[in-house]
Design a protein around this motif. Structure first.
Motif, PDB file in Angstrom:
ATOM      1  N   LEU A 157      34.939  35.330  67.842  1.00 50.99           N
ATOM      2  CA  LEU A 157      34.577  35.831  66.506  1.00 50.99           C
ATOM      3  C   LEU A 157      35.021  37.275  66.327  1.00 50.99           C
ATOM      4  CD1 LEU A 157      30.954  34.350  66.187  1.00 50.99           C
ATOM      5  CD2 LEU A 157      33.010  33.572  64.982  1.00 50.99           C
ATOM      6  N   GLU A 158      34.789  38.085  67.372  1.00 52.05           N
ATOM      7  CA  GLU A 158      35.140  39.506  67.297  1.00 52.05           C
ATOM      8  C   GLU A 158      36.655  39.695  67.236  1.00 52.05           C
ATOM      9  OE1 GLU A 158      33.252  41.117  70.738  1.00 52.05           O
ATOM     10  OE2 GLU A 158      31.230  41.046  69.871  1.00 52.05           O
ATOM     11  N   ALA A 159      37.402  38.863  67.948  1.00 52.28           N
ATOM     12  CA  ALA A 159      38.865  38.978  67.939  1.00 52.28           C
ATOM     13  C   ALA A 159      39.433  38.696  66.555  1.00 52.28           C
ATOM     14  CB  ALA A 159      39.469  38.016  68.963  1.00 52.28           C
ATOM     15  N   VAL A 160      38.918  37.649  65.907  1.00 51.23           N
ATOM     16  CA  VAL A 160      39.388  37.313  64.559  1.00 51.23           C
ATOM     17  C   VAL A 160      39.089  38.453  63.594  1.00 51.23           C
ATOM     18  CG1 VAL A 160      39.056  35.767  62.593  1.00 51.23           C
ATOM     19  CG2 VAL A 160      39.214  34.822  64.911  1.00 51.23           C
ATOM     20  N   GLN A 161      37.870  38.973  63.658  1.00 47.18           N
ATOM     21  CA  GLN A 161      37.481  40.064  62.764  1.00 47.18           C
ATOM     22  C   GLN A 161      38.287  41.330  63.034  1.00 47.18           C
ATOM     23  OE1 GLN A 161      35.596  39.783  60.065  1.00 47.18           O
ATOM     24  NE2 GLN A 161      35.512  37.603  60.612  1.00 47.18           N
ATOM     25  N   ASP A 162      38.580  41.579  64.308  1.00 47.84           N
ATOM     26  CA  ASP A 162      39.357  42.768  64.671  1.00 47.84           C
ATOM     27  C   ASP A 162      40.762  42.699  64.078  1.00 47.84           C
ATOM     28  OD1 ASP A 162      40.051  45.177  65.934  1.00 47.84           O
ATOM     29  OD2 ASP A 162      40.809  44.124  67.694  1.00 47.84           O
ATOM     30  N   ILE A 163      41.413  41.533  64.191  1.00 46.75           N
ATOM     31  CA  ILE A 163      42.762  41.396  63.637  1.00 46.75           C
ATOM     32  C   ILE A 163      42.744  41.533  62.123  1.00 46.75           C
ATOM     33  CG2 ILE A 163      44.753  39.870  63.368  1.00 46.75           C
ATOM     34  CD1 ILE A 163      43.963  38.582  66.048  1.00 46.75           C
ATOM     35  N   LEU A 164      41.786  40.871  61.473  1.00 48.06           N
ATOM     36  CA  LEU A 164      41.701  40.944  60.011  1.00 48.06           C
ATOM     37  C   LEU A 164      41.392  42.355  59.538  1.00 48.06           C
ATOM     38  CD1 LEU A 164      39.746  37.626  59.234  1.00 48.06           C
ATOM     39  CD2 LEU A 164      42.207  38.041  59.112  1.00 48.06           C
ATOM     40  N   GLY A 165      40.607  43.091  60.324  1.00 49.37           N
ATOM     41  CA  GLY A 165      40.300  44.473  59.979  1.00 49.37           C
ATOM     42  C   GLY A 165      41.483  45.398  60.206  1.00 49.37           C
ATOM     43  N   THR A 166      42.287  45.096  61.212  1.00 51.80           N
ATOM     44  CA  THR A 166      43.444  45.924  61.525  1.00 51.80           C
ATOM     45  C   THR A 166      44.571  45.721  60.526  1.00 51.80           C
ATOM     46  OG1 THR A 166      42.912  45.806  63.888  1.00 51.80           O
ATOM     47  CG2 THR A 166      45.138  46.494  63.320  1.00 51.80           C
ATOM     48  N   GLU A 167      44.748  44.483  60.073  1.00 54.04           N
ATOM     49  CA  GLU A 167      45.807  44.164  59.118  1.00 54.04           C
ATOM     50  C   GLU A 167      45.188  43.434  57.921  1.00 54.04           C
ATOM     51  OE1 GLU A 167      48.342  44.191  56.876  1.00 54.04           O
ATOM     52  OE2 GLU A 167      49.229  45.001  58.723  1.00 54.04           O
ATOM     53  N   PRO A 168      44.790  44.198  56.876  1.00 52.16           N
ATOM     54  CA  PRO A 168      44.089  43.608  55.729  1.00 52.16           C
ATOM     55  C   PRO A 168      44.889  42.541  54.982  1.00 52.16           C
ATOM     56  CG  PRO A 168      43.882  46.008  55.740  1.00 52.16           C
ATOM     57  CD  PRO A 168      44.895  45.661  56.777  1.00 52.16           C
ATOM     58  N   SER A 169      46.216  42.537  55.134  1.00 50.11           N
ATOM     59  CA  SER A 169      47.007  41.539  54.405  1.00 50.11           C
ATOM     60  C   SER A 169      46.873  40.141  55.017  1.00 50.11           C
ATOM     61  CB  SER A 169      48.485  41.939  54.386  1.00 50.11           C
ATOM     62  OG  SER A 169      49.058  41.862  55.679  1.00 50.11           O
ATOM     63  N   PHE A 170      46.331  40.042  56.245  1.00 60.18           N
ATOM     64  CA  PHE A 170      46.123  38.740  56.877  1.00 60.18           C
ATOM     65  C   PHE A 170      44.857  38.076  56.359  1.00 60.18           C
ATOM     66  CE2 PHE A 170      48.367  40.144  61.062  1.00 60.18           C
ATOM     67  CZ  PHE A 170      49.599  39.834  60.513  1.00 60.18           C
ATOM     68  N   SER A 171      44.896  36.746  56.245  1.00 58.72           N
ATOM     69  CA  SER A 171      43.695  35.944  56.026  1.00 58.72           C
ATOM     70  C   SER A 171      43.488  35.086  57.271  1.00 58.72           C
ATOM     71  CB  SER A 171      43.872  35.035  54.798  1.00 58.72           C
ATOM     72  OG  SER A 171      44.822  34.016  55.074  1.00 58.72           O
ATOM     73  N   ARG A 172      42.378  34.358  57.317  1.00 56.84           N
ATOM     74  CA  ARG A 172      42.116  33.495  58.476  1.00 56.84           C
ATOM     75  C   ARG A 172      43.215  32.442  58.637  1.00 56.84           C
ATOM     76  NH1 ARG A 172      36.777  34.536  60.058  1.00 56.84           N
ATOM     77  NH2 ARG A 172      36.638  32.696  61.422  1.00 56.84           N
ATOM     78  N   ASN A 173      43.791  32.020  57.513  1.00 56.96           N
ATOM     79  CA  ASN A 173      44.850  31.007  57.569  1.00 56.96           C
ATOM     80  C   ASN A 173      46.151  31.551  58.148  1.00 56.96           C
ATOM     81  OD1 ASN A 173      43.223  29.015  56.474  1.00 56.96           O
ATOM     82  ND2 ASN A 173      43.821  29.477  54.367  1.00 56.96           N
TER      83      ASN A 173
END
Length: 381
Positions: free
Chosen positions: A157-173
Motif C-alpha cells: 500500500l505504501e509503495a503505491v502511494q509513494d509512487i503516486l505521490g512522487t509522480e502526480p501524473s500517474f494513476s493506479r492504472n
C-alpha cells in the motif's frame, strides 16, 4: 540526422563519429552533446510528454531548425511519438509495435504467449500477491527511479502511494505489480532489420549502486561484456523475441539472470544507455549500424570483444550547482554528459557519466568507483 530524446549525447556523438551531420532536441544539451552537433534545441522544462499537445510542440521545434533532415531518430521518451506530419523518414519501429512492448503489462502477456521466461505479473496493483516480495513499477516509464519493492501488504500500500505521490501524473492504472526476482541485471543489445535480428553484445547492468545514487532500483550504467552465465542463451532469446515483435534498428532487452536462467524484464525499442560501453568494447558504431539496418544491412555475429568497458551515471544526493570550478575539476576525470556551467542538478537527478575501459570487469569497476567517488567529493565542496 535529427535525434530527439531526453538525453541524446551518446546517440549524437556516435553519429558524429560515423560522419553524419547531427542535430538534437534534448532535455540537457550537455557540453559534449553540443560539441557533436551542428545545432541543438533544449526541451521545454515544463513539457509533459504524456500531454495531447506534446507532439505539436516538438514538431514546431523540429521545423524551427529550417533544415532538410535525412531522417529523424527518436531517443528515450519519444519512441512512440507521431512524426507522420513531417516529410522525413523516421528511423524507428512502427508505433504500434513500440507501444505494445513499452507497456510492460501487455509485454508480459506476449511473453507468456511465446513461452519465454519472465516474472509473473498480476492483473492490477490491488491484487493479493501469492507471495512476497513484489515489485511495483510504472507500466511504461523506464529507468527504475519509480520502482518500489514491497515485502508485505502494508508495504505494498505504501509503495503505491509513494509512487503516486512522487509522480502526480500517474494513476493506479499506470502501475503494475510483478513478482520480485533475485539475480544479476543484464541486457542484450541488438540490431534488427525486417528479416533478422543480431545480438551485438551482452551487458551487465548497474542498478541502484550506493556510491552513485540513493535510489534502490535506479539505472546507473553498464559494463560490457557481461561475464556471467547464460550469455549465449540470452542472445538467442533476444534475437527470437526481437524478430517476433517486428522491431527494427537498435533494440535492447533487459534480463534478470537467476540461478535457474535468465528472465525477461523489459524491451527497449530504441538506443539504450549501454551504447557507450558496447561501442568501446566491440569497436562497432551503433548509430551507423542502426541506420544501415533500415537498408537491410546487419552486423555479423559474433562481434569480437576487444576490451571491457564501463559507464556509470552519477546522481546528485542533494540540489547541486555546477559552477566553473566544479566543472574544471570534473573534467580531470574520464567523464561524459558534461553539464553546462551553472546547471542545477536537483536531488536524485543525473549529473554526469564516467567512462572507463580495461582488461577485465574488476579493473573497470574499480576505476569507475574511484572516479565517481572523487567527483562526488568535488560536488560536495
Amino acid at each position: 540526422m535529427l535525434v530527439i530524446g531526453f538525453s541524446t549525447r551518446n546517440i549524437v556523438c556516435s553519429g558524429s563519429r560515423a560522419g553524419y551531420n547531427m542535430y538534437a532536441i534534448d532535455a540537457f544539451c550537455d557540453q559534449d552533446t553540443i560539441g557533436c552537433c551542428i545545432a541543438t534545441k533544449e526541451l521545454p522544462h515544463e513539457l509533459d510528454i504524456r500531454s495531447k499537445d506534446a507532439a505539436d510542440i516538438i514538431i514546431d521545434m523540429v521545423r524551427s531548425f529550417e533544415v532538410d533532415f535525412d531522417a529523424i531518430v527518436p531517443g528515450s521518451g519519444f519512441e512512440a511519438m507521431d512524426f507522420s506530419s513531417l516529410p522525413w523518414t523516421v528511423l524507428a519501429s512502427d508505433p504500434e509495435s513500440i507501444q505494445a512492448v513499452q507497456d510492460k503489462f501487455t509485454l508480459s502477456r506476449k511473453l507468456a504467449e511465446l513461452g519465454l521466461p519472465h516474472p509473473h505479473v498480476y492483473e492490477n496493483v490491488d491484487d493479493k500477491p501469492d507471495k512476497f516480495p513484489v515489485m511495483i513499477k510504472p507500466r511504461k516509464a523506464g529507468g527504475g527511479i519509480f520502482n518500489r519493492m514491497a515485502c508485505n501488504g502494508q508495504e505494498l500500500l505504501e509503495a503505491v502511494q509513494d509512487i503516486l505521490g512522487t509522480e502526480p501524473s500517474f494513476s493506479r492504472n499506470d502501475l503494475m505489480m510483478q513478482e520480485f526476482i533475485e539475480g544479476v541485471p543484464a541486457s542484450v543489445s541488438l540490431i534488427a532489420s525486417k528479416d533478422k535480428a543480431v545480438a551485438v553484445a551482452v551487458n551487465e547492468q548497474l542498478i541502484g549502486i550506493s556510491w552513485l545514487t540513493r535510489m534502490q532500483f535506479a539505472y546507473c550504467g553498464n559494463i560490457t561484456p557481461y561475464e556471467g552465465k547464460y550469455a549465449e542463451e540470452m542472445c538467442n532469446i533476444s534475437e527470437k523475441l526481437t524478430s517476433e515483435l517486428g522491431l527494427l534498428g537498435s533494440v535492447g532487452i533487459d534480463f534478470i539472470v537467476t540461478e535457474d536462467g535468465p528472465k525477461i524484464i523489459e524491451v527497449n525499442p530504441r538506443f539504450q544507455g549501454s551504447l557507450d560501453t558496447v561501442e568501446l568494447a566491440t569497436g562497432i558504431n551503433l548509430f551507423d549500424a542502426h541506420v544501415k539496418a533500415f537498408m537491410g544491412k546487419l552486423p555479423v555475429r559474433p562481434l569480437r570483444i576487444q576490451r571491457s568497458a564501463g559507464r556509470c551515471i552519477i546522481y546528485a544526493d542533494r540540489e547541486t550547482r555546477m559552477d566553473a570550478q566544479v566543472l574544471i575539476e570534473m573534467r580531470k576525470h574520464k567523464v561524459a554528459d558534461i553539464p553546462q556551467p551553472d546547471y542545477v542538478a536537483l536531488a536524485d537527478y543525473p549529473v554526469t557519466s564516467v567512462l572507463h575501459t580495461g582488461m577485465n570487469r574488476s579493473n573497470v569497476f574499480e576505476s569507475l568507483k574511484q572516479d565517481s567517488e572523487n567527483i562526488k567529493r568535488i560536488m560536495k565542496k
